[in-house]
Design a protein around this motif. Sequence first.
Motif, short mmCIF file in Angstrom:
data_model
loop_
_atom_site.label_atom_id
_atom_site.label_comp_id
_atom_site.label_asym_id
_atom_site.label_seq_id
_atom_site.Cartn_x
_atom_site.Cartn_y
_atom_site.Cartn_z
N UNK A 1 0.84 -1.20 0.00
CA UNK A 1 0.00 0.00 0.00
C UNK A 1 0.88 1.26 0.00
N UNK A 2 0.51 2.26 -0.80
CA UNK A 2 1.34 3.47 -0.88
C UNK A 2 1.07 4.39 0.31
N UNK A 3 -0.25 4.51 0.62
CA UNK A 3 -0.61 5.41 1.72
C UNK A 3 -1.45 4.66 2.73
N UNK A 4 -1.06 4.81 3.98
CA UNK A 4 -1.88 4.28 5.06
C UNK A 4 -2.12 5.39 6.07
N UNK A 5 -3.38 5.71 6.27
CA UNK A 5 -3.72 6.72 7.27
C UNK A 5 -4.59 6.06 8.32
N UNK A 6 -4.16 6.16 9.58
CA UNK A 6 -4.90 5.50 10.65
C UNK A 6 -5.31 6.52 11.71
N UNK A 7 -6.60 6.74 11.76
CA UNK A 7 -7.19 7.61 12.79
C UNK A 7 -6.49 8.96 12.89
N UNK A 8 -6.41 9.66 11.77
CA UNK A 8 -5.74 10.96 11.76
C UNK A 8 -6.58 12.04 12.40
N UNK A 9 -5.96 12.75 13.32
CA UNK A 9 -6.59 13.94 13.89
C UNK A 9 -5.66 15.11 13.65
N UNK A 10 -6.26 16.26 13.40
CA UNK A 10 -5.43 17.46 13.30
C UNK A 10 -6.17 18.60 13.98
N UNK A 11 -5.53 19.15 14.98
CA UNK A 11 -6.15 20.24 15.74
C UNK A 11 -5.28 21.48 15.60
N UNK A 12 -5.87 22.57 15.19
CA UNK A 12 -5.14 23.85 15.13
C UNK A 12 -5.54 24.69 16.31
N UNK A 13 -4.61 25.41 16.81
CA UNK A 13 -4.95 26.40 17.83
C UNK A 13 -5.09 27.75 17.13
N UNK A 14 -6.25 28.34 17.29
CA UNK A 14 -6.44 29.68 16.74
C UNK A 14 -6.70 30.60 17.92
N UNK A 15 -5.67 31.09 18.51
CA UNK A 15 -5.82 31.92 19.71
C UNK A 15 -6.41 31.07 20.82
N UNK A 16 -7.63 31.44 21.28
CA UNK A 16 -8.29 30.73 22.37
C UNK A 16 -8.90 29.42 21.89
N UNK A 17 -9.35 29.44 20.62
CA UNK A 17 -10.13 28.30 20.12
C UNK A 17 -9.25 27.20 19.56
N UNK A 18 -9.80 26.02 19.62
CA UNK A 18 -9.16 24.89 18.95
C UNK A 18 -10.03 24.53 17.77
N UNK A 19 -9.41 24.37 16.59
CA UNK A 19 -10.16 23.99 15.41
C UNK A 19 -9.81 22.55 15.08
N UNK A 20 -10.80 21.72 15.04
CA UNK A 20 -10.56 20.32 14.67
C UNK A 20 -10.72 20.16 13.17
#
Lengths: 245, 411
Positions: free
Chosen positions: A1-20
Amino acid sequence: MLIEAIDLHRVYRMGENEVHALRGVTFGIERGEFVSIIGPSGSGKSTLMHIMGCLDRPTSGSYILDGTPIEGLDDRRLSRLRNRKVGFVFQSFNLIQQLNVVENVEVPLVYMEMDRHERRERALQMLEAVGLGHRSQHRPNELSGGENQRVAIARALVTDPDLILADEPTGNLDTKTGHEIMELLKRLHEQGKTLIMVTHDLEKAKWSSRFIHMKDGKILHDFRDTDGTDIVGMFYESTMEQETQ
Amino acid sequence: MEYSESFRVGIRSIMAHKMRSLLTTLGVIFGVAAVIAMLSIGEGAKREALEQIRLLGTNNIRINAVKLTGDKAREAESKYSDGLSYKDGLLIRENIPSVRAVTPIRFIDAPVMKGNKEAAARIIGTDYLYPEVTSFRVEEGRFITPLDVSEAKRICVIGAKVKRELFGYRSPIGHRIRIGEEWFRVVGVMENKKLREGKASIIKIRDINRDIYIPITTALKRFRDEEKPLFVNEIAVQVKSAELVEPTARIIRRLLKRTHRDVQDYEIVIPAELLAQSRRTQRVFNIVMGSIAAISLLVGGIGIMNIMLASVTERTKEIGIRRALGATEQDILGQFLNETVLISATGGIIGIVLGVVMAKAINIFAGWETVIALYSVAVSFGISAMVGIIFGIYPARKAAQMDPIAALRFE
């Protein structure tokens, strides 16, 4: 397999807020697939694309590109992986205006530390392959949009990467040129390249053999093209389903 | 990325904005030019001072007659001191063992003629030890001998310029010239001393190539000063070794104080001390100039940093693209740092050229001696490259640490 993605999460912090941006994405892509990722803006498709292209790292979950987990790679190794394995094609072409066409195509090879003459030769070959051999000494701003995108495609192909990541490759082009670019991408797919295209244009998504529909940082649907499947129809069905639920 | 590639990218980027690059580096250009020009003035003054002091002889002590006026002159008269005299010289020679040689110098003001040609010359009465004390040699013929002195002969030894003026390229030996009302036979010609005629010098010195030497006794007899028959203008004392200069000077001071009955109608000049003094002055000069130059280079560096920061922002997109295509943070850092160093080093080179031109111009228009020392060129080039590194590191780090995704989105 070329790409395997398992349960990817990405959270950005935008000042006070967290963006999922990604909330648990799991999928795999085989070599030689042509995948469209579709979804509204804010669905996380760009974030996913940046992670797949090793420009960004997931907050959690693991991403494995061609057998290499990117977790724990330092900047140098990650950049090297990006350089060798990934070719980017952007909506706005992203050519360096100060450089001429052939120099633009050479840039990835510069970071590969390839010899100057070999580099030039490879870049010219690639330009020839996308039908722009005669434009090699021009500046990007002297070329049409379609030609710019061809240059960008030549640049993406020049390191002979395993994966081509195209972000709305026809977004800035008229219908006819867009069609030509799609033809070119299709040909690459037929030659065995793995292509992942982010788009919101369903007509363009039709060209692909697989279709990932994203919304709110998750994969909503993942269709595979079995001969004659109407993926656009399926998309509408799926959105209708979504809305009725 | 290889260095040669980084270099090429840097050159391109500079050439793409020629005017801006030039303006950016202006501070460094003027800073370096100032360093070069200032140091060349300092170096020139130093060489000149050194040359002149050496001419006096570092192992030497000079005693100069001082003309007294007013109350002091009356005091001298009342104490029967008749100024610096030939006797003082003889006294020093006979009584101080650390002295190797003593020679008197008496200036005589008289026209020098040969036929109807007149030479601008200075007549000096001295003795046979003069060449030894001053390390000034005879080129042709001979110098004054002890016999010439004891018999007060009317012979003379002429300087190279005097010879050229009066005799051209013919040998003057045996010919006669007229000094004042007397005829003198030329017995020798002095070597031609190459002297730079500077105006920035600490000590004024006469052009010794225009000297005519006659025996001291002849000078005292034929050009007699009725009031002070044994008066001499200078006494040059050569000491046996450099360490003995200081103690010998002390002894001479004590001796003369006694013979002149406390009248200060003379001064004792120690070239070695002048040398040390001139070195001290030089050091202060260098520190002041160095500080000025350092400040202008600092300002230049800040200018470069400012432009580079703007350039990084302007090229955000390019940074994003390069990162996406595989550039590491190091690559980006190297690219910008290299560009800054290139700009400032180029500024350094232009500055060096400008500095050399300025030094030449100062030499021509102000008449100051300027000498471009190789070390000043090397130092200022090194400094300009350093300025590039120091002030380039911050913008380059800023470029390297940019988030590639944000950079790609930048419009």
